[in-house]
Motif scaffolding. Structure first.
Motif, PDB file in Angstrom:
ATOM      1  N   VAL A 169       0.855  -1.198   0.000  1.00 54.37           N
ATOM      2  CA  VAL A 169       0.000   0.000   0.000  1.00 54.37           C
ATOM      3  C   VAL A 169       0.888   1.244   0.000  1.00 54.37           C
ATOM      4  N   PRO A 170       1.504   1.561  -1.137  1.00 53.54           N
ATOM      5  CA  PRO A 170       2.432   2.708  -1.142  1.00 53.54           C
ATOM      6  C   PRO A 170       1.736   4.042  -0.853  1.00 53.54           C
ATOM      7  N   HIS A 171       0.383   4.071  -0.995  1.00 52.23           N
ATOM      8  CA  HIS A 171      -0.331   5.321  -0.701  1.00 52.23           C
ATOM      9  C   HIS A 171      -0.772   5.385   0.768  1.00 52.23           C
ATOM     10  N   ALA A 172      -0.293   4.463   1.611  1.00 45.98           N
ATOM     11  CA  ALA A 172      -0.696   4.463   3.032  1.00 45.98           C
ATOM     12  C   ALA A 172      -0.499   5.856   3.630  1.00 45.98           C
ATOM     13  N   GLN A 173      -1.503   6.311   4.376  1.00 51.02           N
ATOM     14  CA  GLN A 173      -1.415   7.660   4.942  1.00 51.02           C
ATOM     15  C   GLN A 173      -0.305   7.765   5.988  1.00 51.02           C
ATOM     16  N   ILE A 174      -0.061   6.620   6.668  1.00 47.38           N
ATOM     17  CA  ILE A 174       0.974   6.646   7.712  1.00 47.38           C
ATOM     18  C   ILE A 174       1.888   5.440   7.553  1.00 47.38           C
ATOM     19  N   LYS A 175       3.188   5.715   7.526  1.00 49.03           N
ATOM     20  CA  LYS A 175       4.147   4.620   7.391  1.00 49.03           C
ATOM     21  C   LYS A 175       5.133   4.680   8.559  1.00 49.03           C
ATOM     22  N   ILE A 176       5.260   3.550   9.221  1.00 51.40           N
ATOM     23  CA  ILE A 176       6.173   3.461  10.366  1.00 51.40           C
ATOM     24  C   ILE A 176       7.211   2.394  10.042  1.00 51.40           C
ATOM     25  N   TYR A 177       8.474   2.666  10.368  1.00 51.32           N
ATOM     26  CA  TYR A 177       9.497   1.627  10.273  1.00 51.32           C
ATOM     27  C   TYR A 177       9.963   1.356  11.695  1.00 51.32           C
ATOM     28  N   GLN A 178       9.527   0.203  12.220  1.00 51.93           N
ATOM     29  CA  GLN A 178       9.804  -0.119  13.620  1.00 51.93           C
ATOM     30  C   GLN A 178      11.048  -0.994  13.711  1.00 51.93           C
ATOM     31  N   ASN A 179      12.039  -0.499  14.439  1.00 54.39           N
ATOM     32  CA  ASN A 179      13.328  -1.178  14.469  1.00 54.39           C
ATOM     33  C   ASN A 179      13.794  -1.385  15.912  1.00 54.39           C
ATOM     34  N   ALA A 180      14.814  -2.174  16.089  1.00 53.42           N
ATOM     35  CA  ALA A 180      15.494  -2.335  17.390  1.00 53.42           C
ATOM     36  C   ALA A 180      16.768  -3.104  17.097  1.00 53.42           C
ATOM     37  N   SER A 181      17.726  -3.058  18.032  1.00 55.11           N
ATOM     38  CA  SER A 181      18.995  -3.750  17.782  1.00 55.11           C
ATOM     39  C   SER A 181      18.742  -5.259  17.679  1.00 55.11           C
ATOM     40  N   VAL A 182      19.661  -5.958  17.005  1.00 55.86           N
ATOM     41  CA  VAL A 182      19.503  -7.413  16.854  1.00 55.86           C
ATOM     42  C   VAL A 182      19.403  -8.077  18.223  1.00 55.86           C
ATOM     43  N   LYS A 183      20.257  -7.653  19.164  1.00 54.10           N
ATOM     44  CA  LYS A 183      20.264  -8.295  20.482  1.00 54.10           C
ATOM     45  C   LYS A 183      18.917  -8.100  21.186  1.00 54.10           C
ATOM     46  N   THR A 184      18.375  -6.909  21.109  1.00 52.04           N
ATOM     47  CA  THR A 184      17.079  -6.650  21.756  1.00 52.04           C
ATOM     48  C   THR A 184      15.991  -7.501  21.115  1.00 52.04           C
ATOM     49  N   GLU A 244      20.267 -19.748  19.281  1.00 58.36           N
ATOM     50  CA  GLU A 244      19.495 -20.217  18.107  1.00 58.36           C
ATOM     51  C   GLU A 244      18.560 -19.126  17.611  1.00 58.36           C
ATOM     52  N   VAL A 245      17.912 -18.449  18.552  1.00 57.96           N
ATOM     53  CA  VAL A 245      16.952 -17.413  18.151  1.00 57.96           C
ATOM     54  C   VAL A 245      17.697 -16.259  17.479  1.00 57.96           C
ATOM     55  N   GLU A 246      18.842 -15.871  18.046  1.00 56.67           N
ATOM     56  CA  GLU A 246      19.586 -14.756  17.448  1.00 56.67           C
ATOM     57  C   GLU A 246      20.011 -15.108  16.026  1.00 56.67           C
ATOM     58  N   SER A 247      20.455 -16.343  15.823  1.00 63.51           N
ATOM     59  CA  SER A 247      20.909 -16.656  14.464  1.00 63.51           C
ATOM     60  C   SER A 247      19.724 -16.767  13.504  1.00 63.51           C
ATOM     61  N   GLU A 248      18.568 -17.229  13.969  1.00 66.25           N
ATOM     62  CA  GLU A 248      17.369 -17.275  13.088  1.00 66.25           C
ATOM     63  C   GLU A 248      16.925 -15.867  12.687  1.00 66.25           C
ATOM     64  N   VAL A 249      16.929 -14.959  13.679  1.00 66.61           N
ATOM     65  CA  VAL A 249      16.515 -13.579  13.419  1.00 66.61           C
ATOM     66  C   VAL A 249      17.454 -12.919  12.398  1.00 66.61           C
ATOM     67  N   LYS A 250      18.775 -13.151  12.586  1.00 67.66           N
ATOM     68  CA  LYS A 250      19.765 -12.554  11.661  1.00 67.66           C
ATOM     69  C   LYS A 250      19.599 -13.121  10.262  1.00 67.66           C
ATOM     70  N   LYS A 251      19.377 -14.431  10.199  1.00 65.81           N
ATOM     71  CA  LYS A 251      19.245 -15.078   8.887  1.00 65.81           C
ATOM     72  C   LYS A 251      18.004 -14.537   8.157  1.00 65.81           C
ATOM     73  N   ARG A 252      16.894 -14.426   8.894  1.00 70.40           N
ATOM     74  CA  ARG A 252      15.666 -13.916   8.254  1.00 70.40           C
ATOM     75  C   ARG A 252      15.852 -12.472   7.797  1.00 70.40           C
ATOM     76  N   ASP A 253      16.484 -11.657   8.640  1.00 68.65           N
ATOM     77  CA  ASP A 253      16.731 -10.253   8.252  1.00 68.65           C
ATOM     78  C   ASP A 253      17.505 -10.191   6.947  1.00 68.65           C
ATOM     79  N   TYR A 254      18.524 -11.076   6.849  1.00 67.94           N
ATOM     80  CA  TYR A 254      19.367 -11.051   5.651  1.00 67.94           C
ATOM     81  C   TYR A 254      18.541 -11.428   4.421  1.00 67.94           C
ATOM     82  N   ILE A 255      17.816 -12.543   4.522  1.00 69.12           N
ATOM     83  CA  ILE A 255      17.036 -13.000   3.349  1.00 69.12           C
ATOM     84  C   ILE A 255      15.953 -11.967   3.016  1.00 69.12           C
TER      85      ILE A 255
END
Ligand code: CDP
Length: 223
Positions: A133-148, A168-179
């Motif tokens: 929805v590129p015409h979305a009235q409001i766009k948020i990019y919600q981020n946090a450090s990998v460790k958090t 295991e969770v940290e490596s899954e999160v990093k892998k998904r972020d990369y892909i």
């Protein structure tokens, strides 16, 4: 009047769904968890004994898949409630492969766009503001450090009885972020017109309030 769309994008386990649900509740909008749809397709591929890394055979299943989400945030795969099953580690480990296939994305994006036309929504995902929805009235990019993010997902898994180690969770999160951010079609990226919120040191209520403040500024209390 056109429905309002609040697009919340960001990397894995940034707390988008928790925040999006609360924002939707406060505003009386519908919450749409697009990640749950990709997870449901992944579950179907696994249930059929296929390898999610195999694009051709995974995409060939699309004609047999019906995905629905309801107002209570339940996810249905061909009529069966799979809300709990889609959170398994096996699904989490494989979902980013499935989400990188263009055919699968186009199939789910069509559903997502229909939902965004029917009612005001808070929609969370990776490509909502940039592609769905590129015409979305409001766009948020919600981020946090990998460790958090990894710590949050680890705590969530433990509270749900899903066995895992923090590593295991940290490596899954990093892998998904990369892909997710390197795929060719509709990758995870911050839209230029999105407000970035780094939630590493913010409580859930603070993030919700920050988004509500942006909504009030931009669209007032339109429904
Ligand atoms: O684990 P988390 O809640 O952060 O992820 P999710 O929102 O359930 O999404 C699971 C996966 O689906 C992501 O890692 C992406 O690979 C994919 N996804 C996507 O590609 N596009 C979306 N709009 C939503 C999710």
């Amino acid at each position: 009047m056109n429905p309002i769309v609040i697009a919340i994008d960001g990397p894995a386990a940034a707390g988008k769904s928790t925040v999006a649900k609360l924002v939707a509740k406060k505003l009386g909008y519908t919450y749409v968890d697009t990640g749950a749809m990709y997870r449901a397709v992944t579950l179907f591929v696994l249930q059929n004994g296929l390898d999610p890394k195999d694009e051709e055979s995974s995409c060939a299943l699309l004609s047999e898949i019906e995905v629905q989400v309801d107002a209570e945030d339940h996810v249905f795969l061909n009529g069966n409630d799979v809300t709990t099953e889609i959170r398994s580690r096996l699904v989490a480990e494989n979902v980013s492969y499935i989400a990188s296939y263009k055919k699968i994305r186009l199939f789910l994006v069509e559903l997502q766009r229909k939902m965004a036309e029917q009612a005001s929504v808070v929609m969370d995902g990776r490509d909502i503001g940039s592609y769905v929805v590129p015409h979305a009235q409001i766009k948020i990019y919600q981020n946090a450090s990998v460790k958090t993010r990894a710590k949050r997902r680890f705590d969530e898994n433990i509270s749900k009885g899903i066995e895992c180690t923090y590593e295991e969770v940290e490596s899954e999160v990093k892998k998904r972020d990369y892909i997710d951010s390197h795929r060719e079609f509709a990758p995870l990226k911050k839209s230029e017109d999105a407000y970035e919120i780094d939630t590493s040191f913010m409580s859930i209520d603070e993030v919700v309030q920050a988004i509500i403040d942006i909504v009030n500024q931009k669209v007032g209390n339109k429904k």
